[in-house]
Design a protein around this motif. Sequence first.
Motif, PDB file in Angstrom:
ATOM      1  N   SER A   1      12.624  -6.322  -2.820  1.00  0.00           N
ATOM      2  CA  SER A   1      11.967  -7.573  -2.411  1.00  0.00           C
ATOM      3  C   SER A   1      12.123  -7.820  -0.916  1.00  0.00           C
ATOM      4  O   SER A   1      11.161  -8.238  -0.247  1.00  0.00           O
ATOM      5  CB  SER A   1      12.539  -8.747  -3.206  1.00  0.00           C
TER       6      SER A   1
ATOM      7  N   SER B   1       8.988  -7.872   1.563  1.00  0.00           N
ATOM      8  CA  SER B   1       8.704  -9.124   2.277  1.00  0.00           C
ATOM      9  C   SER B   1       8.653  -8.913   3.781  1.00  0.00           C
ATOM     10  O   SER B   1       7.820  -9.523   4.473  1.00  0.00           O
ATOM     11  CB  SER B   1       9.758 -10.170   1.928  1.00  0.00           C
TER      12      SER B   1
ATOM     13  N   SER C   1       5.126  -7.330   4.146  1.00  0.00           N
ATOM     14  CA  SER C   1       3.950  -8.075   3.694  1.00  0.00           C
ATOM     15  C   SER C   1       3.797  -9.430   4.378  1.00  0.00           C
ATOM     16  O   SER C   1       2.665  -9.901   4.571  1.00  0.00           O
ATOM     17  CB  SER C   1       4.019  -8.281   2.178  1.00  0.00           C
ATOM     18  N   THR C   2       4.893 -10.070   4.768  1.00  0.00           N
ATOM     19  CA  THR C   2       4.796 -11.395   5.392  1.00  0.00           C
ATOM     20  C   THR C   2       4.036 -11.376   6.712  1.00  0.00           C
ATOM     21  O   THR C   2       3.138 -12.204   6.931  1.00  0.00           O
ATOM     22  CB  THR C   2       6.197 -11.994   5.572  1.00  0.00           C
TER      23      THR C   2
ATOM     24  N   THR D   1      -0.487  -4.361   1.346  1.00  0.00           N
ATOM     25  CA  THR D   1       0.647  -4.924   0.600  1.00  0.00           C
ATOM     26  C   THR D   1       0.891  -4.160  -0.690  1.00  0.00           C
ATOM     27  O   THR D   1       2.041  -3.936  -1.088  1.00  0.00           O
ATOM     28  CB  THR D   1       0.379  -6.404   0.293  1.00  0.00           C
TER      29      THR D   1
END
Length: 430
Positions: free
Chosen positions: A310, A314, A317-318, A355
């Motif tokens: 995660s 993240s 992808s953020t 993503t």
Amino acid sequence: MSNNPHESEPADKSRDDTAGAPLPPPNAQPPQWGQPPQPGQNAQWGQQPQWGQHPEPTGSPQWGAQPGWQGVPHGQFGGYQAPPKPGIIPLRPLGLGEILDGAFQACRKNPLATFGTAILFQVVISVLTLLLTVGLFGSIAQLDPVDPSMDEVAGLATSLVSVATALVVLSSVGVLILQGVLVIPIARAVLNERTSFVQLWKLAVRRILPLLGLGFLLLLLVIAGLTVLVVIAVLLAMLLGQDSVWLIVLGTLGSLALIVWLSIKLVLAPAVLMLEGAGLLTSLRRSWTLTSRNWWRTFGILILTSIIVSIITSVISTPLSLLATQFVSFSDSPAELGEELMNSLPILLVGQLITAVFGAIGYAFQAGVTALLYVDLRIRREGFDVVLLREHEEATAGRFTPIPGQSANPGGQQFGHRPGGPPSPPTTGT
């Protein structure tokens, strides 16, 4: 002189014993401590060999005689020996670091079979998710912004529930199939066998339908549990009124804890179904047995893996999501919102695909960790390392089954064997 004839026997005997012994040279000196004897000089009876002196071999022992003790040759250690490691992990109970490292090595050695399959699944799921979302916003755009009718609101609510249900089912089924399929290349990497993309699907295609059946069965269990929870909550609200709030909250938390516990107990069912050829109920029962007395360890490893994946996902992808919002504008009007989403569809699609790629890498790594957890628990409970070592030796001789563990299969029928017939020809990796 004494008349006793026995007094002279000891002296006579001493002379007889030394009569045949060779006499030392006149100038001979006894050997000093730490000094080997001179050539031609032999140690006497009862004399210990000197420090640093090794006795020379005197030939083969006679019949019935015990050979002398032979020491370990210089440079060799006769104590602990490391367990064999034919592939990505040593064949013994594994630690956390070995499971994580083994999962990464398996994915790196079989990139098309692991990352390629995961990316394919994630791209398909992401595209379908995006299309369903756009369709939902298209339904919103058709509403009357001033005075929507009840039929329009009911249709929108139905569409919203249908899309959400479809997304959950689609994502869950995709993750379940991905987790089950990727067990095969990870297990083959334990014996240093490479797996191509085509070979993976040749080995997995026979178990896709049982894997879908397992997913459907698990989905039914979840729906049944949620239905029971909702019914109990409604009955408490009807009987107790506002006093039932705390009971409903505690019941919800208890239900979540139960779902987590059951999820860990059944997390190995896809691996059992794919590697052992077991049926649906047998796979669930085998997973329950393997995780007995190892629940907390399994829970900790899987939670740590999820946190690692995660965080990495993240971080990537953020920034992409923030960048995509700079090119997409959202209007307050439902009609304009649907049109803007359709115009921004290419940008959203590219961001979703990027993503999905990095999410797929995380899913592949998680599937590798789950597969190695299955191997580790079988080693701890069933001596699976002995089976794998024997199969590795047979593979070296050219006799092996396509999927490791098939020679000792407690869950079902072997993939590479026909009932009552000889083994089918093995397949080789590319």
